[in-house]
Design a protein around this motif. Structure first.
Motif, mmCIF file in Angstrom:
data_model
loop_
_atom_site.group_PDB
_atom_site.id
_atom_site.type_symbol
_atom_site.label_atom_id
_atom_site.label_comp_id
_atom_site.label_asym_id
_atom_site.label_seq_id
_atom_site.Cartn_x
_atom_site.Cartn_y
_atom_site.Cartn_z
ATOM 1 N N SER A 383 0.879 -1.294 0.055
ATOM 2 C CA SER A 383 -0.170 -0.016 0.017
ATOM 3 C C SER A 383 0.896 1.240 0.113
ATOM 4 O O SER A 383 0.633 2.130 -0.397
ATOM 5 N N GLU A 384 2.129 1.141 0.418
ATOM 6 C CA GLU A 384 3.162 2.180 0.670
ATOM 7 C C GLU A 384 3.671 2.303 -0.917
ATOM 8 O O GLU A 384 4.755 3.214 -0.950
ATOM 9 N N GLY A 385 3.599 1.424 -1.909
ATOM 10 C CA GLY A 385 4.181 1.479 -3.000
ATOM 11 C C GLY A 385 5.051 0.396 -3.383
ATOM 12 O O GLY A 385 5.498 -0.228 -2.281
ATOM 13 N N TYR A 386 5.536 0.385 -4.715
ATOM 14 C CA TYR A 386 6.455 -0.664 -4.966
ATOM 15 C C TYR A 386 7.857 0.058 -5.228
ATOM 16 O O TYR A 386 7.895 0.822 -5.934
ATOM 17 N N PRO A 387 8.865 -0.180 -4.271
ATOM 18 C CA PRO A 387 10.305 0.452 -4.480
ATOM 19 C C PRO A 387 10.879 0.289 -5.809
ATOM 20 O O PRO A 387 10.771 -0.924 -6.376
ATOM 21 N N VAL A 388 11.670 1.317 -6.160
ATOM 22 C CA VAL A 388 12.511 1.107 -7.406
ATOM 23 C C VAL A 388 13.861 0.511 -6.924
ATOM 24 O O VAL A 388 14.363 0.934 -6.081
ATOM 25 N N ARG A 578 -4.342 -3.338 -26.729
ATOM 26 C CA ARG A 578 -3.094 -4.056 -26.950
ATOM 27 C C ARG A 578 -1.883 -3.145 -26.620
ATOM 28 O O ARG A 578 -1.038 -3.514 -26.152
ATOM 29 N N SER A 579 -1.982 -2.103 -27.325
ATOM 30 C CA SER A 579 -0.812 -1.189 -27.238
ATOM 31 C C SER A 579 -0.774 -0.683 -25.767
ATOM 32 O O SER A 579 0.546 -0.300 -25.194
ATOM 33 N N LEU A 580 -1.675 -0.184 -24.927
ATOM 34 C CA LEU A 580 -1.764 0.075 -23.788
ATOM 35 C C LEU A 580 -0.863 -0.895 -22.975
ATOM 36 O O LEU A 580 0.027 -0.606 -21.954
ATOM 37 N N LEU A 581 -1.096 -2.319 -22.974
ATOM 38 C CA LEU A 581 -0.333 -3.119 -22.355
ATOM 39 C C LEU A 581 1.221 -3.340 -22.777
ATOM 40 O O LEU A 581 2.310 -3.233 -22.076
ATOM 41 N N LEU A 582 1.280 -3.334 -24.044
ATOM 42 C CA LEU A 582 2.419 -3.496 -24.819
ATOM 43 C C LEU A 582 3.479 -2.300 -24.391
ATOM 44 O O LEU A 582 4.642 -2.573 -23.950
ATOM 45 N N TYR A 583 2.909 -1.136 -24.699
ATOM 46 C CA TYR A 583 3.994 0.036 -24.319
ATOM 47 C C TYR A 583 3.855 0.405 -22.960
ATOM 48 O O TYR A 583 4.780 1.007 -22.568
ATOM 49 N N GLY A 584 2.878 -0.108 -22.323
ATOM 50 C CA GLY A 584 3.008 0.206 -20.768
ATOM 51 C C GLY A 584 4.218 -0.774 -19.982
ATOM 52 O O GLY A 584 5.045 -0.305 -19.148
ATOM 53 N N ILE A 585 4.186 -2.098 -20.556
ATOM 54 C CA ILE A 585 5.369 -2.703 -20.044
ATOM 55 C C ILE A 585 6.652 -2.231 -20.653
ATOM 56 O O ILE A 585 7.498 -2.227 -19.680
ATOM 57 N N GLY A 586 6.923 -1.677 -21.951
ATOM 58 C CA GLY A 586 7.958 -1.341 -22.264
ATOM 59 C C GLY A 586 8.384 0.066 -21.101
ATOM 60 O O GLY A 586 9.462 0.261 -21.119
ATOM 61 N N SER A 587 7.400 0.670 -20.854
ATOM 62 C CA SER A 587 7.891 2.014 -20.011
ATOM 63 C C SER A 587 8.248 1.518 -18.635
ATOM 64 O O SER A 587 8.857 2.529 -18.305
ATOM 65 N N PHE A 588 7.837 0.453 -18.160
ATOM 66 C CA PHE A 588 8.407 -0.026 -17.178
ATOM 67 C C PHE A 588 9.938 -0.041 -17.279
ATOM 68 O O PHE A 588 10.717 -0.044 -16.256
ATOM 69 N N ALA A 589 10.469 -0.605 -18.402
ATOM 70 C CA ALA A 589 11.840 -0.892 -18.433
ATOM 71 C C ALA A 589 12.745 0.433 -18.211
ATOM 72 O O ALA A 589 13.736 0.223 -17.982
ATOM 73 N N ASP A 632 12.647 8.061 -11.843
ATOM 74 C CA ASP A 632 11.193 7.711 -12.206
ATOM 75 C C ASP A 632 10.719 6.853 -11.147
ATOM 76 O O ASP A 632 11.237 5.637 -10.850
ATOM 77 N N PRO A 633 9.564 7.184 -10.480
ATOM 78 C CA PRO A 633 9.028 6.369 -9.634
ATOM 79 C C PRO A 633 8.294 5.021 -10.112
ATOM 80 O O PRO A 633 8.044 4.099 -9.182
ATOM 81 N N ASN A 634 8.156 5.077 -11.430
ATOM 82 C CA ASN A 634 7.421 3.837 -11.862
ATOM 83 C C ASN A 634 8.461 3.087 -12.761
ATOM 84 O O ASN A 634 8.000 2.433 -13.705
ATOM 85 N N ALA A 635 9.854 3.220 -12.690
ATOM 86 C CA ALA A 635 10.650 2.469 -13.142
ATOM 87 C C ALA A 635 10.848 0.997 -12.659
ATOM 88 O O ALA A 635 11.096 0.817 -11.447
ATOM 89 N N HIS A 636 10.378 -0.082 -13.293
ATOM 90 C CA HIS A 636 10.550 -1.363 -12.868
ATOM 91 C C HIS A 636 11.043 -2.177 -14.166
ATOM 92 O O HIS A 636 10.146 -3.301 -14.633
ATOM 93 N N PRO A 637 12.332 -2.022 -14.373
ATOM 94 C CA PRO A 637 12.926 -3.141 -15.537
ATOM 95 C C PRO A 637 12.627 -4.552 -15.322
ATOM 96 O O PRO A 637 12.886 -5.288 -16.166
ATOM 97 N N GLU A 638 12.718 -4.927 -13.811
ATOM 98 C CA GLU A 638 12.587 -6.189 -13.692
ATOM 99 C C GLU A 638 11.076 -6.873 -14.022
ATOM 100 O O GLU A 638 11.310 -8.042 -14.399
ATOM 101 N N TRP A 639 10.233 -6.230 -13.960
ATOM 102 C CA TRP A 639 8.786 -6.732 -14.451
ATOM 103 C C TRP A 639 8.734 -6.836 -16.069
ATOM 104 O O TRP A 639 8.485 -7.843 -16.762
ATOM 105 N N ALA A 640 9.335 -5.748 -16.824
ATOM 106 C CA ALA A 640 9.624 -5.985 -18.248
ATOM 107 C C ALA A 640 10.440 -7.184 -18.747
ATOM 108 O O ALA A 640 9.996 -7.880 -19.422
#
Length: 737
Positions: A383-388, A578-589, A632-640
């Protein structure tokens, strides 16, 4: 030299620079043509790199980098253990091969356990190594004594840092991937960035009034109003003048649906990007380049060869507008501006069914990631967020985790004349791989730690969310496509070794390591050298499920609605999801950022010292420079990285549980795979693979009956792909496409 002479000399130097830029463009085109011809020559069964290299004016290594099939045996032979390397003889060393110091021996590894799915002929075990530092075991036999397979007490050696010198890339030498450092420095890497985490937003995005413009026909659609405009030359100034003469000044976004006005003068420039930059930077009366407002960081133009973004602000007023391509969201497929607007309305309604505060932003990556932040739990563990992750780990993942697999197999790997070219494309592929993702602080798993575990613990780790540094050997008798990616010459280039006996060191995700160990043909030998292991979590599951439901709803409308125009709009909207998911995942990288800027020719001294000039015209210079990783608080390359690894593995082998069967390239006969393109595989014969329209399943999308000349370039493959799709559509409909 006085000040006047100095200024004049600078002007002459700029002129020389511009001439060099033009000549470089000409040389680049010639080099591209040379590479195409080398590739074509490599298709001849008796072709030899030794003969092609002098004819092309290239080194052996450069020829092999273009056509790996021409690699001499010395470059593909398996590694042989040696107690101690001999002193280097600089006089005897071949000029085409890198010094031994540039390809260091990795740390001792721990053999991975067998994961065979059923009875098979085991791969032969290797002979005992001559030194404990090179212990290797066949995966088929490693389960007998996993703890003894690696020397737990042997001091690990650190692979040198990651970056490959540009001179090595130019010479066709495979780059060295980075490793985790030993000791306290490595411990510091394995953690998170302080005070940086993804958190649920407490605000609603501001919707922007949007118009849709077809610059080929002049058709403008704004809300329920449709008018035809005279766009003159379709410059940015002409578009702004015509649009705001017709619609209110409150319009903040203009989507170009057709016409690509930024390409109108492409013939005048050596590169398409130069033409785009000139279009963006042309002076406009009463307008200037936007510099942003408030906390909005979307300022300045974004130079992209196909999908640029132009941002302007009216002089002396608080009016801002951006012009961007609808191609960021989907291929319009010939739809008119009215239908495209209807598609965005359907998209908004489908998203609102799951997110009451959903707002469509400028790009699918922005929108997708914003929607994800609104699924971060309000209570519970995160609830306090996903750390980067630390910047060092993000850099490691950036360098070692590739995206989709793109590979073209040319003769003699496939016949010169293909009996057919059949395309299978995975539907909404990435949505299949979002159910499990890494969370929490990763643990470093050294070779010694992995070797000390039981087979059950090792297997569980490889099934978990991990990123592994491995040493891999292709088994004897292997006659199919490669499984694991290996670094190739060039920045972020990958290839997939498949020659029996080839040994290489790389990084790979758990799904790919599992596929190498459990594939239906023969297990590969995999040694764990190092790795990162996270807890299993579901940070993307809720987001992905909602997008899949929106996609399914829109896809059903595209198939079943009675109005053909509505069906077309629903189809485009489903592609946008499809683009929302595809490029959303790419943005995590979160790749290292590159800032693009433009400077008037009269103020060239203001160009940053570390900038690279990428374009110019009579009035402006366009440049770019790297700025590294942002906070970037939403950087999660481990997910991508986890999703990309799962998708690459599924191209090779994927279980369809309900049909009790496996599908993928490794389940097609050897010699029938022609190419991979991210979510698609191209074969020489149709397969009996089940398809129910669900995410991740293989759709039979194209079929071109042979004989078909085997493609040797990407352009040739794409042309055959399009012809195959047209031919299959005609077969199914009994008429024209």
């Amino acid at each position: 030299m006085d000040s006047k002479a100095y200024t004049a000399a600078l002007a002459e130097l700029r002129t020389l620079r511009d001439e060099i830029k033009k000549k470089q463009a000409e040389v680049a085109k010639l080099e591209t043509e040379r590479a195409r011809r080398v590739t074509a020559l490599a298709g001849y069964e008796k072709a030899k790199a030794e003969r092609i290299a002098p004819a092309a004016g290239m080194s052996l290594a450069e020829v092999v980098a273009i056509a790996p099939i021409l690699a001499p045996d010395s470059l593909t032979a398996p590694e042989q253990p040696a107690p101690a390397p001999p002193a280097p003889d600089v006089h005897a060393q071949s000029v085409e091969e890198p010094p031994a110091a540039q390809t260091p021996e990795p740390a001792p590894g721990a053999a991975a356990p067998s994961m065979a799915r059923g009875p098979r002929t085991p791969a032969p075990a290797d002979a005992a190594p001559s030194t404990p530092a090179r212990v290797e075991a066949s995966p088929a036999t490693a389960h007998a004594a996993p703890a003894a397979s690696a020397p737990a007490a042997a001091p690990p050696t650190q692979t040198p840092p990651a970056s490959t010198p540009s001179s090595l890339a130019a010479a066709g030498v495979p780059r060295s991937l980075p490793s985790l450092p030993e000791g306290p420095e490595g411990d510091r890497w394995v953690g998170h960035t302080a005070n940086l985490a993804s958190t649920r937003p407490n605000f609603t995005q501001q919707a922007r009034s949007t118009a849709f413009l077809d610059t080929a026909t002049g058709m403008l659609v704004y809300r329920d109003q449709t008018v035809r405009l005279d766009l003159a030359s379709a410059s940015a100034g002409d578009i702004l003048q015509a649009v705001f003469h017709t619609v209110p000044e409150g319009v903040e976004r203009i989507y170009i649906t057709a016409g690509d006005p930024w390409h109108r003068e492409a013939g005048r420039y050596p590169f398409l990007r130069d033409a785009v930059a000139a279009w963006l930077n042309a002076p406009i009366t009463d307008w200037r380049t936007d510099t942003g407002r408030g906390k909005d960081r979307m300022a300045g133009h974004f130079v992209h060869a196909r999908h640029p973004v132009a941002r302007y602000q009216r002089e002396g007023a608080d009016q801002h507008v951006e012009i961007r391509s609808v191609g960021e969201w989907f291929d319009p497929e010939g739809a008119d501006a009215t239908t495209i607007r209807d598609a965005f309305v359907l998209l908004w309604k489908a998203l609102r069914a799951h997110w009451p505060d959903a707002v469509i932003m400028g790009s699918p990556s922005q929108t997708g990631r914003d929607l994800w932040t609104r699924t971060i739990p309000a209570r519970g563990q995160f609830s306090e967020g996903y750390p980067v992750l630390s910047e060092e780990l993000r850099g490691l993942l950036h360098a070692t985790a590739g995206q989709g697999r793109t590979e073209l197999l040319t003769p003699p790997a496939v016949p010169d004349q293909l009996p057919a070219l059949v395309e299978y494309d995975r539907t909404f592929a990435y949505a299949k791989h979002t159910w499990k993702s890494p969370v929490g602080t990763p643990r470093r798993i050294t070779a010694a730690t992995f070797a000390s575990w039981s087979e059950k613990e090792q297997t569980k780790a490889l099934f978990g969310c991990g990123h592994w540094q491995v040493r891999v050997t292709v088994p004897d008798g292997w006659d199919h496509v490669g499984i694991l990616p290996a670094p190739a010459p060039g920045e972020r280039a990958w290839h997939y070794p498949r020659t029996p006996g080839t040994t290489f060191t790389t990084w790979a995700g758990g799904p790919e390591v599992y596929t190498a160990l459990s594939n239906p043909l023969a297990p590969w030998k995999v040694e764990i050298l190092d790795g990162l292991l996270w807890e299993d979590g579901k940070p993307l599951d809720d987001w992905s499920k909602k997008l899949k439901e929106a996609w399914a709803s829109l896809s059903a409308q595209a198939d079943l609605h009675g109005d053909p125009t509505h069906r077309q709009a629903a189809h485009l909207a489903s592609r946008a999801v499809r683009s929302l998911l595809l490029y959303g995942i790419g943005s995590f990288a979160q790749r290292p950022r590159t800032v693009t800027g433009t400077t008037p020719r009269t103020a060239e001294r203001d160009i940053p010292a570390d900038a690279e000039i990428i374009g110019f015209d009579d009035d402006h210079v366009t440049w770019q420079r790297p700025t590294g990783f942002s906070r970037d608080p939403n950087a999660h390359p481990e997910w991508a990285a986890t999703i990309w690894s799962g998708a690459r593995a599924a191209l090779l082998s994927m279980r369809m549980r309900d049909d009790n069967t496996h599908v993928g390239a490794l389940h097609a006969p050897p010699g029938t795979v022609v190419a991979f393109r991210t979510d698609a595989v191209y074969l020489t014969a149709p397969q009996n693979w089940p398809y129910h329209g669900q995410p991740g399943e293989y759709l039979h999308k194209g079929h071109l009956t042979g004989p078909v000349p085997a493609p040797t370039t990407e352009d040739e493959l794409l042309a055959l792909r399009d012809a195959g799709r047209t031919a299959l559509h005609r077969t199914r409909t009994g008429g024209d496409a």
